[in-house]
Design a protein around this motif. Structure first.
Motif, short mmCIF file in Angstrom:
data_model
loop_
_atom_site.label_atom_id
_atom_site.label_comp_id
_atom_site.label_asym_id
_atom_site.label_seq_id
_atom_site.Cartn_x
_atom_site.Cartn_y
_atom_site.Cartn_z
N LYS A 166 0.82 -1.21 0.00
CA LYS A 166 0.00 0.00 0.00
C LYS A 166 0.86 1.27 0.00
O LYS A 166 0.38 2.34 -0.33
CB LYS A 166 -0.92 0.00 1.22
CG LYS A 166 -1.91 -1.15 1.25
CD LYS A 166 -2.76 -1.12 2.49
CE LYS A 166 -3.72 -2.31 2.53
NZ LYS A 166 -4.57 -2.31 3.76
N ASN A 169 3.86 3.35 -4.93
CA ASN A 169 3.08 3.99 -6.00
C ASN A 169 4.06 4.64 -6.96
O ASN A 169 5.25 4.78 -6.68
CB ASN A 169 2.12 5.03 -5.42
CG ASN A 169 0.97 5.32 -6.37
OD1 ASN A 169 1.09 5.13 -7.58
ND2 ASN A 169 -0.15 5.78 -5.84
N GLN A 191 0.01 -2.83 -11.96
CA GLN A 191 -1.02 -1.79 -12.12
C GLN A 191 -2.40 -2.37 -11.90
O GLN A 191 -3.24 -1.79 -11.19
CB GLN A 191 -0.90 -1.17 -13.51
CG GLN A 191 -1.92 -0.07 -13.79
CD GLN A 191 -1.75 0.52 -15.17
OE1 GLN A 191 -0.82 0.17 -15.89
NE2 GLN A 191 -2.65 1.42 -15.55
N VAL A 192 -2.69 -3.53 -12.46
CA VAL A 192 -4.02 -4.14 -12.31
C VAL A 192 -4.27 -4.52 -10.86
O VAL A 192 -5.37 -4.34 -10.32
CB VAL A 192 -4.14 -5.37 -13.24
CG1 VAL A 192 -5.44 -6.12 -12.98
CG2 VAL A 192 -4.06 -4.93 -14.70
N LEU A 194 -2.92 -3.24 -8.03
CA LEU A 194 -3.13 -2.09 -7.15
C LEU A 194 -4.48 -1.41 -7.41
O LEU A 194 -5.15 -0.96 -6.46
CB LEU A 194 -1.99 -1.09 -7.32
CG LEU A 194 -0.60 -1.57 -6.88
CD1 LEU A 194 0.44 -0.49 -7.15
CD2 LEU A 194 -0.61 -1.94 -5.40
N GLU A 195 -4.87 -1.31 -8.66
CA GLU A 195 -6.17 -0.71 -8.95
C GLU A 195 -7.31 -1.57 -8.44
O GLU A 195 -8.36 -1.05 -8.04
CB GLU A 195 -6.30 -0.49 -10.45
CG GLU A 195 -5.39 0.63 -10.98
CD GLU A 195 -5.52 0.80 -12.47
OE1 GLU A 195 -6.18 -0.06 -13.11
OE2 GLU A 195 -4.96 1.78 -13.02
N SER A 196 -7.14 -2.89 -8.45
CA SER A 196 -8.20 -3.76 -7.92
C SER A 196 -8.35 -3.62 -6.42
O SER A 196 -9.41 -3.92 -5.86
CB SER A 196 -7.90 -5.22 -8.28
OG SER A 196 -6.71 -5.65 -7.64
N GLN A 197 -7.28 -3.19 -5.75
CA GLN A 197 -7.33 -2.99 -4.31
C GLN A 197 -7.74 -1.57 -3.92
O GLN A 197 -7.69 -1.20 -2.75
CB GLN A 197 -5.97 -3.32 -3.70
CG GLN A 197 -5.50 -4.74 -3.93
CD GLN A 197 -6.44 -5.77 -3.33
OE1 GLN A 197 -7.01 -5.54 -2.25
NE2 GLN A 197 -6.63 -6.88 -4.02
N GLY A 198 -8.10 -0.78 -4.92
CA GLY A 198 -8.61 0.56 -4.63
C GLY A 198 -7.55 1.62 -4.50
O GLY A 198 -7.83 2.69 -3.95
N GLU A 200 -5.23 4.39 -6.14
CA GLU A 200 -5.17 5.22 -7.33
C GLU A 200 -3.71 5.47 -7.67
O GLU A 200 -2.96 6.07 -6.89
CB GLU A 200 -5.90 6.55 -7.10
CG GLU A 200 -5.94 7.43 -8.34
CD GLU A 200 -6.69 8.72 -8.09
OE1 GLU A 200 -6.72 9.56 -9.00
OE2 GLU A 200 -7.25 8.88 -6.99
N LEU A 201 -3.27 5.00 -8.82
CA LEU A 201 -1.88 5.11 -9.23
C LEU A 201 -1.62 6.47 -9.86
O LEU A 201 -2.45 7.02 -10.59
CB LEU A 201 -1.53 4.01 -10.24
CG LEU A 201 -1.49 2.57 -9.70
CD1 LEU A 201 -1.21 1.59 -10.81
CD2 LEU A 201 -0.44 2.44 -8.62
#
Length: 640
Positions: A166, A169, A191-192, A194-198, A200-201
């Protein structure tokens, strides 16, 4: 089908009616089989085949109903079953987050650069929240690169907290062990996830470039090439490029010389030559790998440099007119290096490609230099010198310590003590040799011949052994492959040539006739017929073998020689033990003489071989003028 007349009425008491035309009331099957397994099947019709008047639920509605926990109006609520627990090392096995980052390193003591940018890869392992940092290796960078931080949980602050996914980034800085890494980008999987875990990159950034590296990527300035050869360019162009040749040094012409294999290495980076030996197992040589150390090889020396002390000082450019280069090493041609002539017979694929690109030489040959075995030399015996038999002389050429020629043991055992005797006359123009008689003894066990000449009193010729046991060569036979006389060559009238002397067969023993009749295949029909006719014509013993009357008694020397020969040749006869007692029984007066008729009867009863040529000659020498025979001397020949 009859339409329902009450269709459309509300389903209330009093307005529902049974369909009198309905005849089927069964329910549809809700179970089925697929690939041998029972599965649930949703019915499409109602009871009795009626069409279901309900709307089919969508997949989203079905999922919502499956996940919705039922609520009771009355009573205590039932808790939903807990979700299945999956450990992290199973859920995140082999799942790694990858980030591209760099850090800046100061260069304090350099006039060309003040800092450098070092690019790294940050790996985050989801299964145990560990991290590792690896710097890709750049060739000839001069900087220790590779794994900077091995896989471990990295501390984030002084309180003992560790970096979590977490905290990572794009576009942020993280400090690890005193070094600040700036993350610029990540891969697609990261990228996929981290975005699935909410999370924002941040937008990706470009990797910072190293100013010193970018400076060297710029085109070089143009300048005039110096007149001397640029060794730096040669080093940068041909670094780690070596030509390999396979050669042999054939020194078989010198004493104790041999053909030895070598590998010649030519280093393109500095035009040096190295010669390595090729060792084979159990070749008997010390395991020195190098015949000549790596060095530049002079091809043409200055005339004044012939006396240059090469063993003490190194040769420089002042003593050499021309050095060996790559064009001097050609497959299939000899090459002289330091006095040794090497023949290059093959090279490796890189060398073939280099010669094709550099000199345009294609299809370099592969010469077969394997040593072929010479053709076997035919072993020829030296010429026969005339001493002894050819077989005995040949044994001196087969071994250092000669052995006796092999013998036919079976033939010796079968024909042991079997002797064929013949009476022969010497064919000679000398008048004194016309009356000479010889007894030929042919030994069947060894195919040897012996000749005995009975002594004749007052003949002027000493009798006795004329020829010892030996094989007699036929005339006109080859010296290296002689042909010897055999039993088939002896018959009445045959001419036997023994070492230049010609003998004519006049008479034979009765045993010879029996042997010839028993082995007729060894003789020609004419030879067998000549012996048979000779015995038919004889009514009495041959006068040559047995003279009934002698004018003078035989000499003692002649008699002793004949008795001695009979004892040697007939030593195994069975009648020698009681022959004297038999003669003394009939000699009442003990005079030592018996009449001729009684003598032959006694010899026949005692199985005395009176048909033998030697025995016939002894009987002739023991005969008296009055027809009686002196048996004393006869008995001596058959006693010990």
């Amino acid at each position: 089908m009859v339409s329902n007349p009450v269709h459309g009425l509300p389903f209330l008491p009093g307005t529902s009616f049974k369909d009198s035309t309905k005849t089927t009331f069964h329910r549809s099957q809700t179970l089925g089989y697929r690939n041998g397994y029972a599965v649930v099947r949703r019915p499409t019709v109602g009871i009795g085949g009626e069409r279901l008047q309900v709307n089919q639920l969508s997949q989203a509605d079905l999922d919502e109903l499956a996940n919705k926990a039922p609520m009771l109006t009355y009573g205590q609520l039932k808790q939903a079953p807990p979700a299945e627990f999956i450990p992290a090392h199973v859920a995140f096995d082999k799942k790694v987050l990858k980030f591209d980052a760099y850090f800046q390193e100061d260069v304090p003591m350099s006039t060309e650069e003040h800092y450098r940018i070092r690019q790294v890869k940050i790996y985050y392992y989801l299964e145990d929240d560990s991290m590792s940092i690896i710097e890709p290796i750049v060739e000839n960078s001069g900087i220790p690169q590779g794994k900077l931080i091995k896989r471990q949980q990295l501390a984030k602050n002084d309180r003992g907290d560790h970096y979590h996914w977490k905290d990572l980034n794009r576009g942020i800085d993280i400090t690890i062990y005193g070094k600040t890494f700036h993350i610029v980008d990540c891969d697609r999987f990261t990228q996929v996830f981290l975005e699935s875990q909410g999370i924002e990159l941040n937008p990706p950034e470009k990797m910072a470039l190293d100013p010193y590296t970018e400076l060297h990527k710029q085109p070089l300035r143009k300048y005039v090439t110096p007149s001397n050869f640029d060794q730096l360019k040669q080093f940068l162009t041909f670094d780690k490029q070596v030509l390999r040749f396979y050669a042999i040094w054939d020194d078989t012409d010198s004493m104790f010389g041999e053909c030895r294999h070598y590998i010649i290495h030519y280093y393109l980076v500095d035009d040096t030559v190295e010669i390595r030996e090729v060792h084979e197992r159990n070749d008997g040589r010390d395991p020195f790998p190098l015949l000549m150390n790596r060095q530049r090889m002079p091809k043409v020396l200055v005339e004044n440099a012939k006396n240059f002390p090469q063993c003490v000082l190194e040769i420089s450019d002042q003593e050499v007119l021309e050095w060996y280069t790559a064009k001097d090493f050609i497959v299939g041609k000899p090459l002289t290096i330091l006095g040794r002539t090497f023949f290059i017979y093959d090279c490796d694929p890189f060398t073939r490609q280099f010669y094709q690109e550099k000199f345009g030489i294609t299809n370099l040959p592969r010469i077969d230099v394997s040593k072929k075995e010479p053709p076997p030399i035919k072993q020829e015996l030296p010429p026969y010198n005339g001493f002894g038999l050819v077989e005995d002389s040949a044994q001196n050429c087969f071994a250092l310590i000669p052995k006796a020629p092999p013998k036919d043991v079976i033939k010796m055992l079968v024909n042991d003590n079997k002797v064929l005797r013949y009476l022969a006359a010497l064919e000679s123009p000398i008048p004194e040799d016309k009356d000479r008689r010889f007894i030929f003894s042919y030994f069947l066990a060894t195919d040897m011949i012996s000749i005995f000449e009975p002594p004749v009193r007052n003949s002027g010729i000493i009798g006795g052994k004329y020829l010892g046991r030996t094989k007699v060569v036929k005339p006109f036979s080859l010296v290296d492959n002689p042909s010897y006389y055999g039993p088939g060559d002896f018959f009445i009238g045959a001419v036997i040539e023994v070492f230049g002397h010609r003998f004519v067969i006049l008479d034979v023993d009765e045993y010879v006739l029996k042997y010839m009749e028993g082995n007729a295949a060894q003789y020609s029909p004419e030879a067998l017929l000549s012996v048979q006719n000779h015995f038919r014509k004889q009514e009495a013993p041959a006068p040559e073998l047995e003279n009934k009357q002698t004018e003078e008694p035989p000499s003692t020397q002649e008699l002793e020689a004949l008795i001695d020969m009979i004892q040697k040749q007939l030593k195994d006869h069975s009648c020698k033990e009681n022959i004297q007692d038999a003669f003394q029984v009939y000699d009442k007066e003990a005079s030592g003489f018996v009449d001729r008729e009684m003598f032959f009867k006694i010899c026949e009863s005692l199985n005395v071989p009176i048909d033998d040529s030697l025995v016939k000659e002894l009987i002739r020498m023991c005969s008296h003028e009055d027809g009686r025979i002196n048996y004393y001397n006869f008995v001596r020949a058959f006693s010990n």
